[in-house]
Every structure is written in C-alpha cells, then in structure tokens.
Design an enzyme around this catalytic site. Sequence first.
Site, PDB file in Angstrom:
ATOM      1  N   GLN A 190      -8.491  -9.653  21.924  1.00  0.00           N
ATOM      2  CA  GLN A 190      -7.398 -10.267  21.181  1.00  0.00           C
ATOM      3  C   GLN A 190      -7.851 -11.449  20.328  1.00  0.00           C
ATOM      4  O   GLN A 190      -8.726 -12.227  20.706  1.00  0.00           O
ATOM      5  CB  GLN A 190      -6.314 -10.698  22.174  1.00  0.00           C
ATOM      6  N   HIS A 201      -5.340  -7.711  17.078  1.00  0.00           N
ATOM      7  CA  HIS A 201      -5.665  -7.361  18.457  1.00  0.00           C
ATOM      8  C   HIS A 201      -6.163  -5.920  18.490  1.00  0.00           C
ATOM      9  O   HIS A 201      -5.515  -5.013  17.969  1.00  0.00           O
ATOM     10  CB  HIS A 201      -4.412  -7.463  19.345  1.00  0.00           C
ATOM     11  N   ASN A 226      -1.500  -9.273  15.050  1.00  0.00           N
ATOM     12  CA  ASN A 226      -0.755  -9.862  16.159  1.00  0.00           C
ATOM     13  C   ASN A 226       0.318 -10.852  15.728  1.00  0.00           C
ATOM     14  O   ASN A 226       1.352 -10.964  16.384  1.00  0.00           O
ATOM     15  CB  ASN A 226      -1.710 -10.534  17.143  1.00  0.00           C
ATOM     16  N   CYS A 283       2.363  -9.367  21.756  1.00  0.00           N
ATOM     17  CA  CYS A 283       1.631  -8.833  20.612  1.00  0.00           C
ATOM     18  C   CYS A 283       0.729  -7.651  20.975  1.00  0.00           C
ATOM     19  O   CYS A 283       0.666  -6.666  20.235  1.00  0.00           O
ATOM     20  CB  CYS A 283       0.823  -9.933  19.931  1.00  0.00           C
ATOM     21  N   ARG A 302      12.717 -10.938  27.696  1.00  0.00           N
ATOM     22  CA  ARG A 302      12.269  -9.575  27.374  1.00  0.00           C
ATOM     23  C   ARG A 302      12.579  -8.544  28.454  1.00  0.00           C
ATOM     24  O   ARG A 302      12.932  -7.413  28.138  1.00  0.00           O
ATOM     25  CB  ARG A 302      10.751  -9.568  27.137  1.00  0.00           C
ATOM     26  N   GLU A 350      11.954 -32.259  18.825  1.00  0.00           N
ATOM     27  CA  GLU A 350      12.327 -33.622  18.429  1.00  0.00           C
ATOM     28  C   GLU A 350      11.253 -34.328  17.610  1.00  0.00           C
ATOM     29  O   GLU A 350      11.551 -35.135  16.730  1.00  0.00           O
ATOM     30  CB  GLU A 350      12.592 -34.460  19.688  1.00  0.00           C
ATOM     31  N   ARG A 351      10.005 -34.012  17.918  1.00  0.00           N
ATOM     32  CA  ARG A 351       8.903 -34.675  17.212  1.00  0.00           C
ATOM     33  C   ARG A 351       9.003 -34.478  15.704  1.00  0.00           C
ATOM     34  O   ARG A 351       8.591 -35.322  14.918  1.00  0.00           O
ATOM     35  CB  ARG A 351       7.576 -34.112  17.730  1.00  0.00           C
ATOM     36  N   THR A 406       7.574 -24.949  12.920  1.00  0.00           N
ATOM     37  CA  THR A 406       6.332 -25.644  12.541  1.00  0.00           C
ATOM     38  C   THR A 406       5.085 -25.023  13.146  1.00  0.00           C
ATOM     39  O   THR A 406       3.986 -25.253  12.657  1.00  0.00           O
ATOM     40  CB  THR A 406       6.404 -27.124  12.948  1.00  0.00           C
ATOM     41  N   GLY A 407       5.225 -24.248  14.217  1.00  0.00           N
ATOM     42  CA  GLY A 407       4.070 -23.642  14.887  1.00  0.00           C
ATOM     43  C   GLY A 407       3.504 -22.471  14.099  1.00  0.00           C
ATOM     44  O   GLY A 407       3.952 -22.171  12.994  1.00  0.00           O
ATOM     45  N   VAL A 417       3.517 -19.097  14.700  1.00  0.00           N
ATOM     46  CA  VAL A 417       4.429 -17.974  14.450  1.00  0.00           C
ATOM     47  C   VAL A 417       5.573 -18.432  13.552  1.00  0.00           C
ATOM     48  O   VAL A 417       6.013 -17.702  12.657  1.00  0.00           O
ATOM     49  CB  VAL A 417       4.946 -17.392  15.781  1.00  0.00           C
TER      50      VAL A 417
END
Lengths: 358, 358, 358, 358
Positions: free
Chosen positions: D182, D248, D333, D155, D116, D45-46, D19-20, D22
């Site tokens: 950025q 960026h 980005n 990014c 990472r 959960e939301r 949902t975000g 990205v």
Amino acid sequence: MTWTPPNGLRYPVAILGATGAVGQTFVRLLADHPWFEIAEIAASERSEGKTYAEAARWIEGVMPERVAGMIVRGTDPAGISSPIVFSALDSSVAGDVERAFAEAGKFVLSNAKNFRMEPDVPLVIPEVNASHLGLLDRQRRERGWTGAIVTNANCAATVAAVALAPLQERYGIEKLFLTTMQAVSGAGYPGVASLDIIGNVIPYIADEEPKLEREMQKLLGSFENGSVSLAAMQVSSQTNRVPVEHGHTVCITASFRERVSARDAIETLKAWEGDKLTFDLPSRPQHPLIVTDEVNRPQPRRDVDAGAGMSVIVGRVRDDTILDIRMVALGHNTIRGAAGGSVLNAELLARTGRLVVE
Amino acid sequence: MTWTPPNGLRYPVAILGATGAVGQTFVRLLADHPWFEIAEIAASERSEGKTYAEAARWIEGVMPERVAGMIVRGTDPAGISSPIVFSALDSSVAGDVERAFAEAGKFVLSNAKNFRMEPDVPLVIPEVNASHLGLLDRQRRERGWTGAIVTNANCAATVAAVALAPLQERYGIEKLFLTTMQAVSGAGYPGVASLDIIGNVIPYIADEEPKLEREMQKLLGSFENGSVSLAAMQVSSQTNRVPVEHGHTVCITASFRERVSARDAIETLKAWEGDKLTFDLPSRPQHPLIVTDEVNRPQPRRDVDAGAGMSVIVGRVRDDTILDIRMVALGHNTIRGAAGGSVLNAELLARTGRLVVE
Amino acid sequence: MTWTPPNGLRYPVAILGATGAVGQTFVRLLADHPWFEIAEIAASERSEGKTYAEAARWIEGVMPERVAGMIVRGTDPAGISSPIVFSALDSSVAGDVERAFAEAGKFVLSNAKNFRMEPDVPLVIPEVNASHLGLLDRQRRERGWTGAIVTNANCAATVAAVALAPLQERYGIEKLFLTTMQAVSGAGYPGVASLDIIGNVIPYIADEEPKLEREMQKLLGSFENGSVSLAAMQVSSQTNRVPVEHGHTVCITASFRERVSARDAIETLKAWEGDKLTFDLPSRPQHPLIVTDEVNRPQPRRDVDAGAGMSVIVGRVRDDTILDIRMVALGHNTIRGAAGGSVLNAELLARTGRLVVE
Amino acid sequence: MTWTPPNGLRYPVAILGATGAVGQTFVRLLADHPWFEIAEIAASERSEGKTYAEAARWIEGVMPERVAGMIVRGTDPAGISSPIVFSALDSSVAGDVERAFAEAGKFVLSNAKNFRMEPDVPLVIPEVNASHLGLLDRQRRERGWTGAIVTNANCAATVAAVALAPLQERYGIEKLFLTTMQAVSGAGYPGVASLDIIGNVIPYIADEEPKLEREMQKLLGSFENGSVSLAAMQVSSQTNRVPVEHGHTVCITASFRERVSARDAIETLKAWEGDKLTFDLPSRPQHPLIVTDEVNRPQPRRDVDAGAGMSVIVGRVRDDTILDIRMVALGHNTIRGAAGGSVLNAELLARTGRLVVE
C-alpha cells in the site's frame, strides 16, 4: 571542592531529549563508551516517568538493554546528578534548559542552535578548532556559571567545515558557495513526511541557510586573546532536502586569498590530520577527512559510514571556471554532524583536563 | 522546386531513435500534433523491420495505436521520405546520421550534443533566442546543404536558460554558479541502475558540466551580423543525479553588470513572456516561465508537469550574500529539456516560414 | 592421490563470475575468511586479462586491496588451480562451465539455478538440510565426476525455507502461500532500471515463482536412502519487486498436517537452532532464525544486517483466518540468499570432511 | 417539505475534514463537478475561522481559487447549510460528528470506518453493489434520522472488491488470500515518516487486516429483504506499506464454489461493466475494471491514473497451484479508494432519486 571521576571508572552522563532521533543516536554511541556511562536519561513531560523502552519510538536497531529499563526523568537540573549532560533538546526549549544546567554546575554538550553564536560559547569540531575551548574561561567568568556550555555545529556546517579546514588553515578562504543535498534524518523523527520527499527534492530547509553561513565563519575563525574572531570569508548557501536517509552532501566552490589549484588543494587535504590533541580520542576516526579519487564519489549510500560515521569524505576536487576550486563533501549528519560530534567534544574536554566541575 | 505542405494537411515527420526514452516522448508528443503527423519511425539495426510495438520497451503510458503497428525503418535518409526529422539518436551515431539527413535535404531537429556548439548551427529555445534561427542561411551556404540542422540544448541548460533569459536580457549576467539535481530520466532508459540511486545522490554526470557551461553562453548569446556571439558571462557548474523520476532542479547564484536586487529580479521574471514569435505555437505553454512565491517550491514531484511539462518554474528568488541573487529553477527534462523542446523548435520553423525544403 | 590443505593453511579458492554483484559479495565475504583464501578470480572474456580493479564496477564499499591487483582469468578449468570454486555465473553460461569444473575435479559451490533441481545435486542450507550433502556420493558415482556441484537456493526460497524449517520439522507443512517483496539487488547489477522502480512496485520477476515453489519442496524435503524426497506440501507464490536495496520480505500463510496455533509456532521457531553440524562454522550466525515480537517488524532497512546478513528474521506470527498461521520473514538476499549461503555450504563441506579432491 | 435542487443548479455540498489529505482530494475532485458545488468547508477547531488557503497545507497541485478564500467552519451541523456533506474526518471524531449531521437531516458521504459495518449502513461501490443503498430506508426508520449515512470502503478493500466483483457474481468466491502493498498516501498527511519508509517495507498497517477482511464480505454480499447478507467467503490478508506515493497493489489468490480457470476468469473480468445504474455517472470511468495482458503490470507508477484514478487495473491473472486463480489488482487509494469513491456514491444517490432531504 573539585569533582573528578574515580580512577578507572567512567564519567556518569545524562542525555537530555533522549527519545528523539539525535537522542537515540546519543544512546547508541554512549552505550559502550570507554570514558562515559549513561547514568540518567531525560526528556519532555510526555515521557517522564516511563521506562525508556516505553517512551522512545526506537529507530536505531537494537535498543541497548541497560538503557531500555531506565526511567525517563524530567529536564530539571535538580533531578539530574551526572556532571556531564548531552543535550539533544529542540531549540524551542534548549535555551532555558541548557542555561539552567550550566548554572547548576553541569557541563552541557549541546546540539541546539541557541548558544552557538554567543561570543563566549565554543562552537567546536575538535580536529578543526580545539583551541576554541579557550572560551570557557571567559564564559564562566562573565556568566558566573560553575558549569559550562559547549556546542557543536549545524550538521551541514560540520561537513563543510571539516572539508574546508585544511584549505582555510593553509590558504585562507575568501569566497565560499555551498549547495547542500541533505538527508531526511537531519529533520529528526518523524520529521519529513514521506509524501513530501519520495521521488522529490525540497529546495528549502527552514532557517538552514543563515545558520550554515554564520557558523562556517565561527567554526573556521581563530581563537586569539580570549576571543574567537570570525573568519573573514564571504559565504553563500542554498540548502535542499533529498530522499536520502543519512548523509549530507555539499557542493563547494571556493576562492582563496592566493590562487590555489585543485592539485595543491588535493595535496593539502590529503596531508591534513586535524589537531594533535584529538589523536587519541576514542570517537575520533583514524582519518577525519578522506579524499577520494573516484570520479563519482562521495555518495551518501556508499560512503556515509566511513570512520563509523565520523569521517568526512571529499571528492571531485577540480579547478573551477570562476573561483579557484570546486569539490563535493559528504558526512554523516546524525553522527559526525550531531550526536557523535558532541561525544567527541566531551572527549576533548576530558582529555584536556577541562571536565572538572566544582 | 519547393516543397510546401498541402493546405490543411499536416507535415509528415520521421522520428530517428524512436525506441529510446526521448524517442518515446517524441512519439507521445507528436501522436496528436495539429501541424505534424508521424509518417515514419526509424531506429538502429536491432529494431529495423519490427513493428514499433515489438521494438520499443514502452514506458510512456499507453502507446498510440497508430504508431504501434508502424514498421521501424533504418536511419538511412534514402529510406525516409518525410521532409522533417526529429532526432533522438545517441551522440555516438548522431553526428554522421544527422549530417546525412541534412545533406539529403531534410530539416533535422536534433537532441544530440554533436552539432550544438558549431558556429553555424542554431541552438534554440524559441522563447529565449528565436533569432538564432538566422544561422540557417549561413549553415546552408557554408555546408552546401539543402536541408538543415537545428539543435536544442542539454536538458539542464534549457531549464537554466529559460529561468535566466529575462535577467540576461535586462541586466546582463556576469557570473553564474549552477548546481543541479537531475532526474534519472535524463540518463535515458534503462539508464541509471536502481542499485546506484535508491536513497542516494551521485555527484557526477559524465561530460555534463562542460556542456552546461558552454551551452549557457550560446543560448543566452545574441545573433548579430549572421553570427551568434557567446554571452560574455562566466559559468561554473556542479551537476548531481538524485532519485527523482522527471524534473531537473537547478540552484542558481548570479551577478549582473549592474547590481540587481531580488525584488527587481522577481518583477523582471514575472513580466517576461518570451519572444512574440512563439505566442501562437501549439506547444508553447501559456507561461514559459512561472515564478512561485511559495517558500519551498519549485519541487519536481509537484511542479514538473506545469504547462504540460513545457513551463520552467522559478522560486526562492532572494538576495545573495556574495553575488546579486540566488534562486531555484525546475523544468521537465524529457519534455521541455528534450523532445518537447525539439517540437517547439519545429513549430517555430514552420511559423516563421522556414520549413521549406528544396 | 588425495589433496588436503596444508596444516594451518587456508584452502585456496577461485571465484567464477567475480565481477558481478554476487561475485563482488563473494570477494568481500572471502577476503578475510579463516578457512578460505581467494587465490584466483575468473570472469567472462570481456574481463579476462584485466586486473580485478579494472574489470569490476565495484559497488561493495572498499575493494579488498589484495584482490584489486589480481588478474582476471577465463572460466576454463584448465586455467584454475584452486580445488574449490565459488560460482556467481549467470545461468546462461553456468550449466556448461560448472559441469566442466566438476569433471575437472573441482568442488563447485554454485548460485546458479541450472543444477538445483537435479536429483543427484544437493540444494543446501546448512542449518536446514545438511544431510542433503549425502547426495554427493551418488552424484560422483552416477556422473563419474572427481569433483562435485553443491548448489544454494534462490534467494527468496532461502529466506522462506529458513523461516519454515522449524515448523516443517515439527508439524509438517501442508499448504503454503508465499507473497514476496524483493529487493533490487536480487536482480544483479545494473539490474533493475531506476526508471522502473523509483516509487513503484513491479508485480513480476521472470521465472521466479516456479523456482521458488519447486525449490521449497526440495529444500524442506528429507534425505533417505541416498535420495532427497520432495516435501509433500503444496506451494503457491506471487513475487514482486519493490524499491528496496537489500532484503527480501516474504509474507507467509501456512497450514500443517495437524492444527498449529501461532503461540505454538512462535515457541517452535524460538527454540530452533538449526543442524548441530553448523554450530562452529565461521559464517553461521549465532541465531540463524530470529523471532521478533515487535508488531511492525521485520523491515528490510532495519533488520537486513542481523547476523551480518546471515540471520533470517521472522515476525508478525499470528493465527490465520483460513489456514493455521501467517507470518512475515526477511533475509539478506545477496548474503544469506546468495554468496554467504555458498560460503556456508563450503564450510559445511570442509567441516564434514568432504573437501577432499582426488 | 422536500428539498430539491433548482433546475440546472448544482447541489451545494460541504466537506468535513477538508484540510487533510483526503479532504484536499475532495476539494480537487469537487471544484469543477457538474452536479455538486462546494458551498462550505469545515475542519477541526485548529483551522476554524481561517481561510482555507491558510488552514490547509496544500499538497494537491494548484489550489482551486474559489475555495482558497473560503472561511473554514467548525464541524457542527448548526453551522452548515448544505444538504450534502462529504466527510474526510478522522475516525476518532467521525462517529459523533457524522451521526449529528445525519440526525440534522444531512446526507453524509463518509470515508471513516466508524459506521461501515453497521447492519443498516450501506458500504457502497456503485459499480459493485449499488443495490445496498436499499439499506437507507431501514437506516432512517430504525434510527429516526431525516438525513442518512452512506460509507465507502477501506482503500485496499475497494481495490480488491472491484477486481473480484465479476468473479463473485459469476462463480461465488470460497477462499480469498490478499497480500497488499500500500502507498504512503493511504496514511494521510503527514502520515508515514520518510525515515520509516525510504528504501523500506513496513509489514504492518494498524487495524488494516481485520477491516479489509470484514469489509470484503459486506461489499461482495447481497441485498435481500432489506438487509445485506455478508458474502459466505473466507478471507485472509496481510497488509504492507511500501515506498509508493499513490496506488495500492493487491496480490490475490482465490478459489470458487466451482473450479475456475484463469482463462475463464479473464473472460469474465473483461466482460464486466458494473451496475447499469452507474453508466452515466460523471465520475464513473469508462472502464471501472481494466484487464491488462502485459506480463509485468499493473504497476502503481504507470497505471494508477487510469480512468482519472477511478479504474481498477488487474493483471497477471493465472492458474494457481493450490486454489483456482491468482492475480494482481491495483487502484488509486485516495481517488477510487477514498474521495472519488464518496463522490461516485453521491452521484449514485442523486441519479437514483435518493438525494431528497426533508
């Protein structure tokens, strides 16, 4: 027994919701106020017990030193001793909290929408409708409060009402079309996401249009026999968000009970000085209403700070092709349209001898 | 003798004023056009003789390779052999130059304001008023031209006219209030100085309001007996510049000959498909008019490229408190509102068999 | 015979190039100056003979009334009687005009780049290198001028030089990497087109990097035996334009002759007060250099007006992973970095008894 | 038993954190992917149990219809059947969730920073360091996972690494100074408040500089004997937020083991094509690295969409005054630097026969 401030001393005041955007403007405007002194600051539980410097993500330049170290209190009247309370609370909590403070004998100067349209609550812009404070007697009598609530209007309504007050007084407005271009600071902080507004226009602000339309009628209404009669005008609005930091711009088209020319309107606007009761209030600008002849003004970036953010600037007053006139008004939404308006209301209360708490 | 394009070959076209912002959009839109081929480009003396790559300060992504090396010609019809001429000339020179081309037998598709309101010159948005091309017979007869001039409208007028055409057709508009928030690309390049517009609104665009008001009446007027009757509506407008790159947003409030509800208006808008003659034109978007139900749309940053910049998006259609309805329309000012509109006009000419030059 | 201003009276001054962006800032800063009085304004032929109000497209708030009605003169020394001349001329004309004024016995305070790197012309930031005024004797002797030229630096160089002066004085800079993010007002007015910069970054400013690199060496050089020795530091820069109205931000990475920690650098920066000769100059801010501990400052929008636009703000001073330290500096490009810098230079001349014209 | 996708069918994939900002880019990029098919979407959960259309405040144009009606699941591997999982989870939860998915036998393509820098986790940009996928054997062996985690980089690091890979391969970087500008979309949605960034620069992004510096060393390191050796270069960075929507920009100054001229660097950059293994991956742009000769490019507004957001553009390659060369790099980005990078990594896994889940 009646409370009065000691001679030469300033009224101690509290700020509710002091950490948000409007709360911060209150802090800045009241930090060196000649009549008021910030004695207490309060905010939601999240901030309670922290210093103000810790609790507030400050966005207003340099934080006044004296306030930085103050401990943030909760919004329970029992914990606040100041007789005067400026409220920058969100409307989701303002209703209950402000009522509790008024019941507890405080003068509440509110920015929230909750009480604005109550028939016994003054919705005040001092230069425009100082007489509306007359509602306070009724408010206290009917509600049994020892304190009181005085509200100031929606930021866009404030700009439009100052710009139109001289014309309403003289000619009587009949129809009013308002299209706004509102600054992001009107949505608080963090408020509008940058991804939503950089290089963009959002043609919608939740709940703004009905508020703006209703409040115009009350602001420009008259106080008679203990009541405020809504102005008998029709109002239609469209509200938009634009990538401007501060300053709401309002495109206005209006007709009046009699035919009014742009030339007459300009003369009337230029001659207006606002209610005499406000002439010596510290936050009143020399010119509450400035009329510019420049063809491409007012502009938020260039004019928003006129009168330290308390002046409304009107320009492009011209004859309309359908109604009588059209014009553009601009005002600072977080100063004149929010915190500064509340402070001016408090000054009017003080000046008219109403700041008396039992 | 009559000119017709050889079978399967594309019409050779010239672009006048090819180095400016609208001229560049013409180059981009025509670079791969199925019916037209850029054969010549022309601009002012300053650019004459240079390659297009040298002359144009290109701001439209990657310059089409074939055009980059073309030599820029002057704007004298004697030096242009293409029968079709797209004009992005500034109005200060467009009058004389376009007339000369029409006299010389060229079809001129003009973006300039100069001829738009001439009674014998079509002001055309194909989906809205294709029938207005009927003026061409009269134009040629009265002026003795072997060529012709077809104009497209002011960019803000185009957006409003597409949004309102279905309602005009069905209900007849009576009163119309338009407040615009216009992108900087509408002022060309370099156009609006960044110091004037970053974080700002300019409530004035020179000469824009009268143009917008007049052109609405012609665009939505009807073609009868060889003439276009202006629509019998009153129009009032306020035009503003906002820090948006592309996309003019128009807040519209309207009343009709009969009472119209938002519900009915939405249904009418959604059902509209524009003139059947346009259905198979290459630049016509599938939906010239898109109605969105999202409460906070249309937005220039998110919706301006709908239909490759050729769709107009309408949203927030709601009942008004004074007139019948209010709504918000958005369109791409340099595509639908300028170069793309001209190209569509040329396609309509071709499709209706009018691209015949003696 | 020697000219001195009458007791208590202000020095009459002229402003060359008064209609442009920097020229307007001169007008604003000098309108109420305690030592100087605007006696004459001059600009290019296009403006000559008009009133200043007619000639200048004013972008600096309210135009000072006294100046509005002044007639704009040409830039010929014969028509200017003021002994002090502030030059906001474009570099394309500044060379000849400023030389002519110096020959004619005027003190020229120049913003242009033309003379900055001449070995006998002072490039001055009073708090940083007041001693460089010592070049004036040599300048007059060698050139035979009765007047003189004093220059102030490129706007980005000024910000960086103030931020680095304390470190150069104490430790000696060895290597310096500067990456700038510069405001649009640095390009004058109309300057950067909004279509080029809204929501964008332009990683190039014509001729800016060599200027910045050279001027740093002169600004931070030392005056010895009648000459300025360039500072023995290496400088590398990258300059960018960003959509900011006022305020150049400079990311700095530096090494010194000895190893310096961020902690030491901060202490040195905080202790610095600039040359004592500047302490009572009217335009000197209380703190020419402000060090902020806030993790995300300085920011142009919030810090650019510190010290009425004359302070440089430094933040994020931290140890570097390659060189010694990195930090961020910010200053107002049209005030400290242009007109305000020139005014401060003139004040330094007056204060040190050099404002004597034969 | 080994899972392989049925012939001609696409791999079913899940998106975590869909949902975000990205997550939405993942949805858009995968909606019509030739090898992958969105089978499941998951979020916090939301959102769980709502349709995707209800749960996501969509900011990416038109939501793909097929996804709009999908029910959002929780982020428990037990509820996800797809063998491939794209993770756009916030780092505050990504660690535990991604580990759980890898343990449960899923291939996790992660955008989060958590894994990472783990020595057994590949940090991959396919064109730059496809060989790093060799770490997967070790990862599974040491951790006992049947699935695996492959990460893509920060990014800004991604943009810089693509721009520098050809130079690192050929000359070996010694010192590297990076200053970034950025875009706001790098902070997610709602992310950066408009009040913080309109007309402003914020010279700080939390935790960004150490990430950028460390990741550069791993991205440009070499895979040998089952391990990735960090590149032996020094890296210093300063990271800034600017009012740009997407893209960026990175100002780079570098020295190499041998002296390198700008001319040589340009030639090397232009000749580079990236790892051959990537040549036929669907999301790989024709030119992963584009070198522009225009003096004032790359610019985010004009170049960010090159290669459908997957190309990095390099410009202003010039000799440096201290190190060897300086140049400017730009990349998208949220596409190349986030979701698009993950998708390309998954394609590389598939193409190299690694998408085999037990």
